[in-house]
Motif scaffolding. Sequence first.
Motif, PDB file in Angstrom:
ATOM      1  N   TYR A  71       0.834  -1.133   0.096  1.00  0.00           N
ATOM      2  CA  TYR A  71       0.000  -0.006  -0.024  1.00  0.00           C
ATOM      3  C   TYR A  71       0.876   1.339  -0.060  1.00  0.00           C
ATOM      4  N   ASP A  72       0.685   2.259  -1.059  1.00  0.00           N
ATOM      5  CA  ASP A  72       1.282   3.242  -1.055  1.00  0.00           C
ATOM      6  C   ASP A  72       0.218   4.471  -0.936  1.00  0.00           C
ATOM      7  N   ARG A  74       0.093   7.356  -1.322  1.00  0.00           N
ATOM      8  CA  ARG A  74       0.072   8.451  -2.536  1.00  0.00           C
ATOM      9  C   ARG A  74      -0.786   7.961  -3.774  1.00  0.00           C
ATOM     10  N   ARG A  75      -0.251   6.566  -3.974  1.00  0.00           N
ATOM     11  CA  ARG A  75      -1.012   5.687  -4.903  1.00  0.00           C
ATOM     12  C   ARG A  75      -2.502   5.654  -5.058  1.00  0.00           C
TER      13      ARG A  75
END
Length: 127
Positions: A71-72, A74-75
Motif C-alpha cells: 500500500y502506497d 500517494r498511489r
Amino acid sequence: MFGLTMEKVLIIGVLAVFLLGPERLPHYAAQLGRLVRSLRDMANGAKDRMRDEMGPEFDDVDWKKLDPRQYDPRRIIREALTDDTPDAVAAAAAAPTLTRAAKPSVTLSRPTPLGVGEPAPFDSEAT
C-alpha cells in the motif's frame, strides 16, 4: 534479509569468532540453530492452526493482496482522485454544481484563550 549483505554477514561471523573464541563458538552456533528451528516450528504451528480454524477458506485467501507493504498512500489517493469508472463519472454528472452564491459559508471561530488560573478542559471519557 534485514538489509544484511553477504559482506556484513561475513564481518559479523569473523567478529563472533574473535569475541567468542573457538571453544564457545560451536555451543552458541548450536543454540542459534535451535532458536531458528523453534521459531520456524512456531510459525508453521500458527499457520496450521489458522488452516484448521478457518477451514477451506484459508486456502482461498490471497495473502499477497493483504500485504501492508504494497500500500502506497500517494498511489491510493491519486487513484481515488482520478477515478474515471462509469459509476464515478455518472455520479459526477448527476451531482449539482455549486455556484459562488450557492456555496455554503463556513465560519471558523478561534478558541478563546484561558484566563489566569483557569484549568484546561478535560474529558475523562476520552482516555
